[in-house]
Structures are given as structure tokens and as C-alpha cells.
Enzyme design. Structure first.
Site, PDB file in Angstrom:
ATOM      1  N   GLY A 190       8.049   6.355  12.130  1.00 18.37           N
ATOM      2  CA  GLY A 190       8.980   5.900  13.193  1.00 18.37           C
ATOM      3  C   GLY A 190      10.016   4.842  12.614  1.00 18.37           C
ATOM      4  N   VAL A 191      10.109   4.411  11.340  1.00 18.18           N
ATOM      5  CA  VAL A 191      10.793   3.254  10.431  1.00 18.18           C
ATOM      6  C   VAL A 191      12.497   3.956  10.551  1.00 18.18           C
ATOM      7  CG1 VAL A 191       9.077   1.942   9.925  1.00 18.18           C
ATOM      8  CG2 VAL A 191       9.888   3.867   8.439  1.00 18.18           C
TER       9      VAL A 191
ATOM     10  N   THR B 152      13.870   9.622   7.888  1.00 18.39           N
ATOM     11  CA  THR B 152      14.780  10.971   7.834  1.00 18.39           C
ATOM     12  C   THR B 152      16.352  10.416   8.465  1.00 18.39           C
ATOM     13  OG1 THR B 152      12.581  11.886   8.211  1.00 18.39           O
ATOM     14  CG2 THR B 152      14.934  13.061   8.864  1.00 18.39           C
TER      15      THR B 152
ATOM     16  N   SER C  72      -8.627  -6.656  -0.731  1.00 17.38           N
ATOM     17  CA  SER C  72      -7.911  -7.782  -0.390  1.00 17.38           C
ATOM     18  C   SER C  72      -8.580  -8.895   0.781  1.00 17.38           C
ATOM     19  CB  SER C  72      -6.431  -7.285   0.183  1.00 17.38           C
ATOM     20  OG  SER C  72      -6.626  -6.673   1.330  1.00 17.38           O
TER      21      SER C  72
ATOM     22  N   LYS D 254       2.039  -7.406   6.096  1.00 16.28           N
ATOM     23  CA  LYS D 254       0.879  -8.394   6.408  1.00 16.28           C
ATOM     24  C   LYS D 254       1.572  -9.573   7.047  1.00 16.28           C
ATOM     25  CE  LYS D 254      -2.465  -6.871   3.195  1.00 16.28           C
ATOM     26  NZ  LYS D 254      -3.225  -7.276   1.839  1.00 16.28           N
TER      27      LYS D 254
END
Length: 939
Positions: free
Chosen positions: A466-467, A470, A840, A883
């Protein structure tokens, strides 16, 4: 009896079958009708067939069992004569109260019919032969029930199962009602059975071979003069006659059965119809078990009516196919004649000449651009095409091969856009932010402008769904003025999709790249390879390895497709790949790509994207005008924070579309648009509907364009009602999109003792998670650690390391504190249904343990991430941007990162870093000071 159904009119003779009543034969009108329709010929009894006369006992006498053998003399030219001997058997059929039980697999044996069966069991075969020697050649034939456990319905498996059945197991699989059968002959393992009368199994006598006691079943008494039975019988005979006219298969049955039937009675008629029709085994068994003659006739009539319908359908299908075939043959002949006429007149050449001319016409404009080795192959294939027959399969293969070779854009390149300013404008129009991607594309354009030509590159866009990965590829193609081609390789498991099939295979096709070049028509398109991290691997090879040649800049100048078998230059193609997680891409393939990470969007970026892009698109798609609706900034912010918190904007787009769909429905319901289309009417009939008090300029009357010769017409349209603008703000947002999905990730205003917030990376972006620790039990020497939260192996190891490091630090800070030695602890990571793994969280776990040991909570606005070694060193982690965005989303102001990640944080955009207090550490001692060395009164 039923020779009559197949005899010609010239052979019709008088038939006088009789039904025995007492001792005198009584002629029946039923059989008079039979004789007229069927043409029974008494002389047919003298034909050279083997005949069996089987009758059931009637009232007053028992019918003797006879066997008639017709012997035909082939050596003499005289008329054939038959000789028969009536020999009584001992015992008679009605005396057989104990018989061998023979399983019949497919259909039941009816009285008056014969059936060959195969007996594989040597004991059963020996028992049958012994019965014939004793002049008691009788056995019981019983239909086999379906096996509920069997999956296969093949006849081979059924016969195999029958041979394996013995004793009680076989008895349980047999139907109770069967047929007393005379053993006519035994040849090897083939036994010919002739049915006599119905039997019912009462009990088992012996298991091997299976012998059973039986009762002889007689038909229920019936009135032969009953009109209903007569009518049913006549309908059965009528249906038989109709079916015999259409079905040649039934005629064969009748010819075979003619010599095997005795006196013709109502029961025999029912058995005959059920035996020769195509009913399934269960329906036939139902007829066999029925002792009521009238019901048996009705069952037989139903089966024969179904057979009649099947015969009609068969005839219809045959007729349709015959018409289709004859039509195709006629069309083919006419086409061939037309081709011959055109060829004689010189109007048209033959197929091969026309094809060759078409292929040469394709390559003529680009002949100088086509590589020499490709041109040579084309010329050889054209020569080969002329030598092949048009009807051969090789002709079609060669024609398709030439079609692909000549249609490819050899040396044809589209004019590229080297205007950096124009490209920057196009990229900004399509996408907000994404400065890294835009900068890389502008660099590519600048290098192309300085060199005068551009080279192909491989760019990999990685990021959560969704960023806009494409859509970025489409924007890049528009900015560069290149043709765009997209194909997804998600789940692709066949190498032939990349490299093509060999031409020897039926239905062979080139690979996706050759299809791409044919589709776009240029040799320098932008090819978007979507979902490259989801490549499959099946029995047809490894597509990831096949992509190496396609994407390697050192090899794709000579890319070899298996179908074309000539090299193609793909060095000018710009490849853009998309992936959610680059860890899933094989390293040799990843090594050939330039990875650009798109971490996601922060809240400010989402607001701009929603306002400048998504809202305009949704409004246009729903047909809502800008002046009819207003969405406030507070509503958009609430929508993003409470409904669409993921990294991408696809869900945000769905929610905005949902809002505008509901607005469109509201506008239509309130009459903002006319429900009926405008209707042209005469001026006299036109009326303008207006509310009292409206000004004339608010009234709208449309006119249809007309010519000067026509009288003007006016269009009457209901006036649009004034509607207030729809306002969407934070107060009524829930009416359009429902209740909020997300709540604040920050669960505590002041974090309790033993609770610390950590930062995590996921494929959907970044997220915050709490690590909680509590004391389970205290006592001397009871130190230990229990871990929950669906943690992976790496994270479990991090928890053990954290426990060790925390004990070490506590020993240094407070040597007298024996908390870890005497306390059994429980460490939990919430969202237990979500799998979690990675190193992490090490420093977060240590801080949680130390908070519990010192009974001091950490500062409330603190989040941290970092891998810890046993010596307390802090190692770098990944996903710094994700993050950081997750911390901002939870209103965290103070973040602790490893010192080695300082460079990654400095590369972030200023709007992401704004307002954050970030500390970079390389040893856990600094984290201890930051987490616990604060003044409570400052918080």
C-alpha cells in the site's frame, strides 16, 4: 415371443400364445395384440440356436424343466432341422432347497435369461461341476451389494473384491432375493447360467463354498382379466414397440432372447422389459424383488419410459452432430473451390505465398536494424516455409515461429525524455514524498542526457503493502516517456514463463520478455516485475535462477529465449522490481538490483496524500462535485490515526471511497440530482416546477440542439433542490466509517514497574510493543525465567541473554541484592497470537528485568531497540525509519537506538525526525542511566 418386435411385415404370421388356467389354454386378447404388432413366426423356433425352455410352476401342475438342443447340419444343403430332447432333471427346480450362492457383480439375473459369469475360486468351480454330474445343475445367482468402503468403481476392482469375499462376509454382501439358475455349460472358468425362478436366502449352510437354504418365491395371485393390469401390459408392449423402432441395441437383445422364453405371461413381460432396458443395478433388483405382478409391470413401465426418453435424446444428439458435420464439410468444399477460382483469376495467391509476403513486409522497414544472425534465421525459415505442405504440423510451427521473429521491435527505440525539470514535475504530480525514489530517477535521466543514450538498470522498490510501489513504476515510465509493461511473478513456478518453451512442445510460447517486446513495440520499455519476493519453485525449475540472466546487466545484452533460439538485446530495458521483504529474494538475484526502501508514511504525509490525491480520485469516481461536500482536516487526521494506522495508504483509500459512496447515496436520496433523465416535450406541454419564492435564475431549462428546419423543442427537467453542503468532521466520522478500529498503542500513562516499550519492524511497517515482567514466586534458590508470547527461537535466546546480563548488572550495581537468585520471573510479550522473532528486543528485555529488580519504573515517554551481547554491547538493528514512525504514532518523544544506526537515522527526512529526542548508545550502561537516572518530579 419377441421375434415379433423385429420381424418384417412380410413375415407376420398368426400368433396364439396361451395362458394356462387350470388345464385348458385360454387365448388372451393381450397376446392377439402382441401378434399383430410383433409378427411372431413359429418357424423361428426351428432356427439353429441353442434354446432353453424355462417355466414357472402354475396352479394345478408343476412345469418340467427341459433343455432343447437345436442341431444344424452345415455340410448338407437341405433345410436345417432341429432336434430336441426333453429330459427331466433330478431333482426338479422346486426341489432345490439348498443351493450354491454365486455373486453377480453388475446386474441381477432374471428368469428366462442367460448370463455368463466367471468363477475364479477352484472350490466353487468344482462344486458346480459336481452338481452337473449329479443331474442337479442348479445354483443361486444373487446380486452383490455396493461396497461402502470402496472408492473405485472400475469393473476390475469389483471383480477382484468379489474373488476375495468368503463365507459370512460374502453372505452379508449379497441381496436376499436372487434367481434359481440352471448351469447350462462350464468352459474353463466361464459358467453359463439360465434363470428359472425367484429365490430368497433364509440361512447359511456352509461357508466354503458358500451354500445357503432358500425359499422359492411365487408371484402374488392376480386377476388376469383385471383391466388395470391389461392396460399396463398394453402400455409396456406399446413402449417396447416404440423403443425398438429407434434403438438397434434393443433389437439385438430381442433376437437373442427370442429362443429363450417359454409361455408368455404378464410376469414374463415385466421381467423381459426390466432385463433388457438400461436401468441401473438397484432399479433392476427392485423389479426382481417385487412379487406383485401389477407393481412389477408399473416399475418396468417406468424404466422403459426412461429408456424411451434416452433414445429420443440420443437421436436428437446424433441428428445435431450430423447436421453440423455436413454443414462444415459443405463450407470446406466451398472455401476450397473459392480459393481455386481466385488463384485461377490471379485475384489471390496461395496461403504460403501470402504468408511469406506478409513476413517480408514486416522486416523490410527495419532490415538494417535487425541483427545479422536474426536475419539469417528469418531467411532460412522463409525458405523452409515454402517447402512445407500447408496441412502438415511443421508448417504451423514454422509459421508461428516466423510470426514471432518478424513482429519483434528489432532496434526500434522510443524517444526518451531527458528533461529533468519536466520529469520532476510528473513525479510530484503522481506521488507525495518518496524523495529517495525521485532522486534516483532524476539521476538516471541526468546520466542519460549527458551520455546521449540511456542504459537499462534494475531498481528494486521494497516496502510494506500500500505504499505505492507499483504506481511508482507507472509514474517512472511516464516521466521517462517509455512504454510500460507489468507482469507479476508472485507464485510463478515455471521457468518457461521467463525463458519460453521449446518449439517442439505443443502450444509452445515465448517467455514474458518476448511477449513484452511484442506488446509494447519498442526495445527500451520499462518493465515492472511485481512481487519478486514471492517467486515459487516447482517441478518445472527455479524461476529465481532464470531471472538472473534476464536482470544481469552483463548478460541481458544477449538474452536467449528457448522459443526464439536467437539472442535478444535487453540492455536498454529499465527493470523495476517490487517486493515486500527483500530477505525473501535469493542473494544472487538481489545482488543484481539496486534496492530503494520505501518504509511507509507518517501521519503528516498521509494527510497530504489523502487531501491531494486520494480524495480527488474518490470524489471523481463517485460523481460527487467539490462544492457538495467538505471533509475537515480533523476528520482526515482522526481517520488516519484511528482507522488507517498501517504503513501504506491503500486502506486509507478504501475508507475515503467508503465515505464518498455514502455521501453519494445521501445526495441522491435528498434529491440533489434528477432521478429521471431529461425528456423532450412540446413547448405547450413544458412546465417549470419551481418552489415559491425562488428567483428565476435558479430555474434551469435545457434545450436540445435542432436544425433550422425543425421547430425548437424544450426539455422539461425537474429543478434541482438546493441541498446544504455535506460536512464531514470528527464528530460524525463514525456515521460513515463505523467505530474506530485502533486505539492508542500507549497503554499506560505511567509505565508500571517491570514494563518497558520496545520498537519492532514488520512487513506492514513499524509497531510498538510492550515487554512485561513480573514475579511468580520468591524463595531462596528459586531463581528462573519463564517466557511467553509466541516468540521465535532468536527472541527466546535474547530473553536468556537479557536475564544473564541483568543479573550481571544488578550484581555490579547492588551486590547485596539477591533478587534474581531468589525470584522466579515471568516475561511476556503482549499480542500473544502474533508470532514475534528477532534479536532487537534484547535491551528492552534487560530494562524490564532491571525495573522489576530495582522496583523502579522507567520514564513514561521512552522506547528503545537494540541487540545486546553478553558483555552488554549494543549491536545495530534494521528498520530504523519504520521504528521511528511507530514511536511518533504512539506519541513517544525519547528513543534509544544503537550507535551504529546513527547514520541510518540521519538519512531520514526532517519531518520524520522533528520533535524527537534520540539517544545513540553502544553499551547498556548508558541505557540504564537514561531509563532510570531521571527525577520523578520532572515527569
Amino acid at each position: 415371443m419377441l421375434k415379433l418386435f423385429t420381424s418384417s411385415a412380410s413375415r407376420v404370421q398368426h400368433l396364439t400364445p396361451a395362458i394356462r388356467v387350470g388345464s385348458s389354454p385360454v387365448e388372451s386378447p393381450l397376446f392377439k395384440a402382441l401378434s399383430q404388432i410383433t409378427g411372431w413366426n413359429r418357424r423361428s423356433a426351428s432356427l439353429g440356436h441353442r434354446a432353453f425352455f424355462c417355466s414357472e410352476p402354475t396352479d394345478g401342475e408343476a412345469a418340467a424343466e427341459v433343455e432343447a438342443k437345436a442341431v444344424e447340419s452345415d455340410s448338407e444343403g437341405s433345410d436345417s432341422k432341429s432336434s430336441s430332447a426333453i429330459v427331466s432333471t433330478n431333482p426338479r427346480p422346486e426341489d432345490c432347497l439348498t443351493v450354491l450362492a454365486l455373486p453377480v457383480p453388475h446386474r441381477p439375473l432374471f428368469p428366462g435369461f442367460y448370463m455368463p459369469i466367471y468363477v475364479k475360486d477352484p472350490k466353487v468351480l468344482a462344486a458346480l461341476q459336481e452338481s452337473r454330474r449329479r443331474q442337479a445343475p442348479y445354483a443361486g445367482a444373487f446380486l452383490l451389494k455396493d461396497d461402502p468402503s470402496a472408492d473405485s468403481s472400475s469393473s476390475t476392482d469389483a471383480e477382484k473384491n468379489i474373488n476375495e469375499l468368503k463365507g459370512k462376509e460374502l453372505l452379508n454382501r449379497l441381496h436376499e432375493v436372487g434367481t434359481l439358475a440352471q448351469i447350462s455349460s462350464i468352459q474353463g472358468d466361464q459358467v453359463i447360467l439360465v434363470g428359472h425362478r425367484r429365490l430368497r436366502i433364509t440361512e447359511m449352510v456352509s461357508e466354503e463354498p458358500l451354500t445357503v437354504k432358500v425359499d422359492h418365491l411365487k408371484d402374488n395371485p392376480f386377476d388376469m382379466d383385471d383391466d388395470v393390469i391389461k392396460a399396463t401390459s398394453f402400455e409396456v408392449i406399446s413402449t417396447l414397440r416404440d423403443v425398438l423402432k429407434t434403438s438397434s441395441l434393443w433389437r439385438d437383445h430381442v433376437q437373442t432372447y427370442t429362443q429363450h422364453i417359454g409361455d408368455f405371461t404378464y410376469p414374463r413381460l415385466a421381467d423381459f422389459g426390466a432385463a433388457i432396458c438400461g436401468a441401473n443395478r438397484h432399479q433392476a433388483q427392485e423389479v426382481l424383488e417385487e412379487l406383485d405382478v401389477h407393481k412389477r409391470l408399473r416399475l418396468t413401465l417406468e424404466l422403459m419410459k426412461k429408456e424411451m426418453e434416452i433414445s429420443k435424446i440420443q437421436e436428437t444428439i446424433a441428428k445435431a452432430i450430423e447436421e453440423k458435420i455436413s454443414g462444415e464439410q459443405r463450407r470446406y468444399l466451398l472455401n476450397e473451390q473459392l480459393k481455386a477460382i481466385k488463384k485461377e483469376l490471379g485475384v489471390e495467391t496461395d496461403d504460403k505465398s501470402a504468408l511469406s509476403a506478409k513476413f517480408k513486409e514486416r522486416i523490410e522497414p527495419n532490415k538494417e536494424k535487425i541483427p545479422a544472425h536474426v536475419l539469417q534465421v528469418i531467411e532460412e525459415e522463409l525458405t523452409k516455409l515454402q517447402l512445407l505442405e500447408a496441412s502438415s504440423s511443421e508448417f504451423n510451427v514454422t509459421r508461428n515461429y516466423l510470426d514471432w521473429l518478424t513482429i519483434l521491435p528489432w532496434g526500434n527505440y522510443s524517444d526518451e525524455n531527458f528533461d529533468v525539470v519536466g520529469a520532476q514535475k510528473i513525479l510530484d504530480e503522481d506521488h507525495y514524498g518518496l524523495s529517495d525514489v525521485k532522486e534516483r530517477i532524476l539521476e538516471f535521466i541526468a546520466v542519460g542526457r549527458l551520455r546521449g543514450t540511456s542504459q537499462g538498470k534494475i531498481i528494486c522498490l521494497s516496502g510494506p503493502p500500500g505504499v505505492g510501489k507499483t504506481s511508482i513504476g507507472r509514474s517512472i515510465a511516464r516521466a521517462l516517456n517509455r512504454k510500460f509493461f507489468r507482469f507479476s511473478v508472485g507464485g510463478l513456478a515455471d521457468v518457461a514463463e521467463i525463458k519460453g518453451h521449446r518449439r517442439t512442445y505443443v502450444g509452445a510460447m515465448p517467455g514474458k520478455m518476448v511477449q513484452c517486446l511484442k506488446s509494447v513495440g519498442t526495445a527500451n520499455p520499462l518493465v515492472l516485475i511485481d512481487e519478486i519476493d514471492k517467486l515459487g519453485r516447482g517441478h518445472a525449475g527455479d524461476p529465481a535462477s532464470a531471472l538472473l540472466e534476464l536482470l544481469d546487466p552483463e548478460q541481458n545484452a544477449n538474452f536467449l529465449d528457448h522459443y526464439l533460439d536467437v539472442t535478444i538485446d535487453l540492455s536498454k530495458v529499465l527493470f523495476v522490481c517490487t517486493a515486500n521483504v527483500i530477505d525473501m529474494i535469493p542473494n544472487p538475484l538481489l545482488d543484481r538490483m539496486e534496492v530503494i526502501s520505501i518504509a511507509g508514511y507518517i501521519t503528516d504525509e498521509k494527510v497530504h496524500i489523502a487531501r491531494d490525491y486520494l480524495e480527488k480520485t474518490a470524489r471523481g469516481d463517485c460523481g460527487v462535485k467539490p462544492e457538495q461536500v467538505e471533509v475537515s482536516d480533523a476528520a482526515l487526521l482522526s481517520l488516519i490515526e484511528n482507522y488507517c494506522r498501517e504503513a501504506g495508504v491503500r486502506n486509507l483509500q478504501k475508507q475515503i471511497e467508503k465515505i464518498y459512496r455514502k455521501i453519494a447515496l445521501k445526495l441522491v436520496r435528498e434529491g440533489a440530482v434528477p432521478e429521471e433523465p431529461p425528456v423532450a416535450v412540446d413547448p405547450e406541454e413544458a412546465e417549470i416546477v419551481a418552489d415559491v419564492g425562488e428567483s428565476p435564475e435558479n430555474h434551469t431549462v435545457e434545450e436540445n440542439p435542432v436544425s433550422s428546419a425543425e421547430e425548437p423543442k424544450e426539455v422539461a427537467q425537474t429543478e434541482k433542490i438546493a441541498i446544504e453542503k455535506v460536512m464531514i468532521d470528527e464528530s460524525n466520522l463514525a456515521d460513515y466509517v463505523g467505530k474506530p478500529v485502533f486505539h492508542a498503542e500507549k497503554l499506560y500513562e505511567q509505565t508500571p514497574v517491570g514494563v518497558v516499550m520496545g520498537l519492532a519492524w514488520t512487513s506492514m511497517g513499524g509497531s510498538t510493543l510492550y515487554i512485561e515482567t513480573t514475579v511468580v514466586e520468591e524463595g531462596e534458590g528459586k531463581g528462573g525465567l519463564n517466557i511467553t508470547g509466541q516468540l521465535g527461537d532468536v527472541m527466546k535466546e535474547s530473553a536468556q541473554i537479557a536475564h544473564t546480563v541483568a543479573r550481571k548488572i544488578m550484581l555490579e550495581k547492588e551486590p547485596e541484592n539477591q533478587f534474581f537468585a531468589n525470584s522466579k520471573l515471568h516475561l511476556h510479550v503482549p499480542a500473544g497470537a502474533t508470532p514475534k522473532d528477532g534479536p532487537s528486543a534484547g535491551c528492552t528485555m534487560i530494562t524490564s528485568l532491571l525495573s522489576l529488580a530495582t522496583k523502579k519504573p522507567v520514564r513514561k515517554d521512552l522506547a528503545m531497540t537494540g541487540e545486546v551481547t553478553l558483555t552488554g554491547r549494543i549491536l545495530p538493528i534494521g528498520g530504523v525509519k519504520e521504528k521511528t514512525i511507530a514511536a511518533r504514532r504512539s506519541q513517544i518523544k525519547t528513543i534509544i537506538f544503537p550507535e551504529a544506526n546513527r547514520r541510518d537515522f540521519d538519512e531520514l527526512a526532517e519531518n520524520v525526525k522533528e520533535g524527537l529526542d534520540v539517544h545513540f548508545v553502544d553499551d547498556y550502561g548508558k541505557i540504564f542511566e537514561l531509563a532510570f537516572g531521571y527525577d520523578k518530579q520532572e515527569d
